[in-house]
Enzyme design. Structure first.
Site, PDB file in Angstrom:
ATOM      1  CB  SER A 140      89.474   5.332  13.901  1.00 39.85           C
ATOM      2  OG  SER A 140      89.522   6.015  12.323  1.00 39.85           O
ATOM      3  CE1 TYR A 153      84.777   8.906  13.907  1.00 42.21           C
ATOM      4  CE2 TYR A 153      87.280   9.315  12.732  1.00 42.21           C
ATOM      5  CZ  TYR A 153      86.353   8.364  13.462  1.00 42.21           C
ATOM      6  OH  TYR A 153      86.254   7.007  12.948  1.00 42.21           O
TER       7      TYR A 153
END
Length: 256
Positions: A140, A153
């Protein structure tokens, strides 16, 4: 035939292969000739994608090492040694750090990072034996910067990039390459969940929350999962043997 099907006969295993980026990767790898094994917890979407592309669906919770071992063995029995591994399964949650629980931290790290370690370990023997082993992590843009209200995250995705770079360096003199794709906000069910969380936390309407998330991409639009699947397939090609240790951003220019 080789030019049209550069991955003919190659066995691609994709975790989280039933929806979003995993399903898009399955479509692109299948189009290049690969045999597919799709893993995930929900069998129904896995079976839909598998049937559409002539692959197999295998139930697996990637947070359970025993399930990973059994699922990988089943995939080998049906499709042969694993040539291409796409580690895509992941989850996202959000919370202010002072309200973040250890349970939430463990859940995110376990799914996004520890499971990637276990899946890589389960396949590494196969990947090193073949002539063009490929390991691709779906990371990501959160791998490269801090993310307010999602420190767990971001930490998991930073760790994933560290794992990728370390394996790429360790196996640089072999036929295995290890890379990552780093998408921005993508038009997937995970983004739908993010929209719902932002709406709940802020009290905004879902349309406003979706617009705010979409505009975090410099392009002002969500990334098409097919674009990410296409890059994953490219990294799996034999001709991509000199792409190793790369973190390919796909975010509409946000990281520029």
């Amino acid at each position: 035939m080789a030019a049209e099907s550069p991955l003919a006969g190659r066995h691609a295993l994709i975790t989280g292969g039933g929806t979003g980026i995993g399903a898009a990767a399955a479509e692109c790898l299948s189009a290049a000739g690969a045999k597919l094994s799709l893993l995930g917890r929900r069998m129904e979407p896995l079976q839909v994608v598998a049937e559409a592309h002539g692959g197999i669906a295998v139930g697996c919770d990637v947070t359970d090492a025993d399930q990973i071992a059994k699922a990988f063995d089943e995939a080998r029995t049906l499709n042969g040694p694993i040539d291409l591994l796409v580690v895509n399964a992941g989850i996202a949650e959000s919370a202010p750090f002072h309200k973040m629980t250890r349970e939430s931290w463990d859940r995110i790290i376990g799914t996004n990072l520890t499971a990637a370690f276990e899946c890589s370990r389960a396949a590494i023997g196969d990947l090193l034996k073949g002539p063009n082993g490929r390991l691709v992590f779906v990371a990501s843009v959160a791998s490269m910067r801090g993310v307010p209200y999602a420190s767990h995250y971001a930490a998991s995705k930073h760790g994933l990039l560290g794992l990728m770079r370390s394996l790429a360096a360790e196996y640089a003199k072999t036929t295995l390459t290890v890379n990552a794709v780093c998408p921005g906000y993508v038009d997937t069910p995970m983004t739908d969940q993010s929209v719902a969380r932002v709406s709940e936390i802020t009290g905004r309407k879902e349309e406003e929350a979706r617009s705010a998330i979409t505009n975090m991409n410099a392009s002002g639009r969500l990334v098409d999962p097919a674009a990410i699947g296409n890059v994953i397939a490219m990294l799996c090609l034999p001709l991509s043997r000199d792409i190793n240790g790369a973190a390919v951003t796909i975010d509409g220019g946000t990281s520029a």
